[in-house]
Design a protein around this motif. Structure first.
Motif, PDB file in Angstrom:
ATOM      1  N   LYS A 119       7.991  17.934  41.683  1.00  0.00           N
ATOM      2  CA  LYS A 119       7.178  17.872  40.467  1.00  0.00           C
ATOM      3  C   LYS A 119       7.719  18.765  39.359  1.00  0.00           C
ATOM      4  CE  LYS A 119       2.531  18.915  38.752  1.00  0.00           C
ATOM      5  NZ  LYS A 119       1.160  19.332  39.117  1.00  0.00           N
ATOM      6  N   THR A 123       9.453  17.252  35.852  1.00  0.00           N
ATOM      7  CA  THR A 123       8.716  17.506  34.612  1.00  0.00           C
ATOM      8  C   THR A 123       9.535  18.334  33.642  1.00  0.00           C
ATOM      9  OG1 THR A 123       6.630  17.432  35.857  1.00  0.00           O
ATOM     10  CG2 THR A 123       6.584  18.421  33.662  1.00  0.00           C
ATOM     11  N   TYR A 198       5.335  13.036  29.264  1.00  0.00           N
ATOM     12  CA  TYR A 198       5.350  12.725  30.696  1.00  0.00           C
ATOM     13  C   TYR A 198       4.465  13.687  31.465  1.00  0.00           C
ATOM     14  CZ  TYR A 198       6.962  12.047  35.462  1.00  0.00           C
ATOM     15  OH  TYR A 198       7.021  11.810  36.816  1.00  0.00           O
ATOM     16  N   ARG A 199       3.673  13.130  32.345  1.00  0.00           N
ATOM     17  CA  ARG A 199       2.846  13.932  33.252  1.00  0.00           C
ATOM     18  C   ARG A 199       3.078  13.432  34.673  1.00  0.00           C
ATOM     19  NH1 ARG A 199       2.916  16.221  29.334  1.00  0.00           N
ATOM     20  NH2 ARG A 199       1.230  17.114  28.064  1.00  0.00           N
ATOM     21  N   PHE A 200       3.397  14.358  35.550  1.00  0.00           N
ATOM     22  CA  PHE A 200       3.638  13.987  36.944  1.00  0.00           C
ATOM     23  C   PHE A 200       2.342  13.462  37.551  1.00  0.00           C
ATOM     24  CE2 PHE A 200       4.602  14.493  41.414  1.00  0.00           C
ATOM     25  CZ  PHE A 200       5.952  14.169  41.475  1.00  0.00           C
TER      26      PHE A 200
END
Length: 209
Positions: A119, A123, A198-200
Motif C-alpha cells: 500500500k 501510493t 489515487y487511494r489504495f
C-alpha cells in the motif's frame, strides 16, 4: 487492479502530454512573423522559435543554404528576449520531470498489475508521479503563456545584423508550437490530478457462519 483504471488513463495522458511537450520544444514555429521587405525573406514570413529563427530566401545568405536560412540563438545574444531563453530552460526541465513522472507511474502500475499489494509503496509512487506531472505542466505553461503574450502584443526583437531579420514585424501570430504546448499543459495537469487522487482500496474481510 479494478481500482487503478484511472491511473492507467493517467499514464496514457501523461505520455501524450510529454510527447507534445517534446514536440513543441523542437519545432521552430513559436512566432510567425509577417514582414514587408521581401528582399531577403522572400516569402515574407519568418519563423521565430526558442532555439533558432528560420525563413525562406532565394538569395545565398548562408553557406549551404540557398533557400531556407536558419540562425541558431547563442547564449550571449543579449538582444534575444528573456521569454525565449526562459522557454529553453523550462521546457528542458519539463521534459525531464515529465519523464520522471512516467517512470514513477510505470513502477506503481507494475506493482498493481503484478499483484504486489504494498500500500505505502504504490501510493507514494502515484503521488510522486502526480507531483512530477503537475510540475512539468507548470514548466510548459509559463513559456507558452509568456510567448503568447508577446505575440498578441506584437513585441519586437532587436536581432543582430547576422540574423537578416527586421527588428519588428508588420504583424505576427502564434505558431503551431503554442497550441501544441497548451494541449501538453492540459494533459500533464490532468495526469497529475488523476495520479494524486489515487487511494489504495480498503479491503474488508467478511466471515459467514
Amino acid at each position: 487492479v479494478s481500482t487503478s483504471h484511472l491511473q492507467l488513463a493517467t499514464f496514457a495522458l501523461g505520455t501524450v502530454g510529454w510527447i507534445l511537450c517534446t514536440v513543441s520544444m523542437g519545432i521552430v514555429e513559436w512566432r510567425v512573423w509577417h514582414v514587408d521587405n521581401t528582399t531577403i525573406i522572400s516569402s515574407g514570413i519568418a519563423w521565430v522559435g526558442i532555439w533558432k529563427v528560420c525563413f525562406i530566401s532565394y538569395l545565398h545568405v548562408s553557406p549551404g543554404y540557398k533557400e531556407q536560412f536558419c540562425r541558431k540563438f547563442s547564449g550571449y545574444d543579449s538582444s534575444i528576449p528573456h521569454e525565449i531563453y526562459a522557454a529553453q530552460g523550462l521546457l528542458l526541465i519539463a521534459m525531464c520531470t515529465g519523464l520522471l513522472g512516467l517512470t514513477a507511474t510505470i513502477f506503481a502500475l507494475r506493482n498493481v498489475y503484478m499483484g504486489i499489494t504494498h500500500k505505502t509503496l504504490i501510493t507514494r509512487f502515484f503521488l510522486v508521479g502526480g507531483l512530477f506531472y503537475v510540475f512539468a505542466g507548470l514548466c510548459v505553461l509559463i513559456p507558452v503563456s509568456w510567448n503568447f503574450y508577446s505575440v498578441t502584443h506584437n513585441q519586437s526583437i532587436a536581432f543582430p545584423p547576422s540574423y537578416y531579420m527586421p527588428s519588428s514585424p508588420a504583424a505576427q501570430e502564434a505558431g503551431a508550437a503554442i497550441p501544441i504546448g497548451i494541449v501538453a499543459v492540459i494533459l500533464l495537469l490532468l495526469s497529475g490530478t488523476f495520479s494524486l487522487s489515487y487511494r489504495f482500496p480498503v479491503t474488508t474481510n467478511t466471515t459467514t457462519k
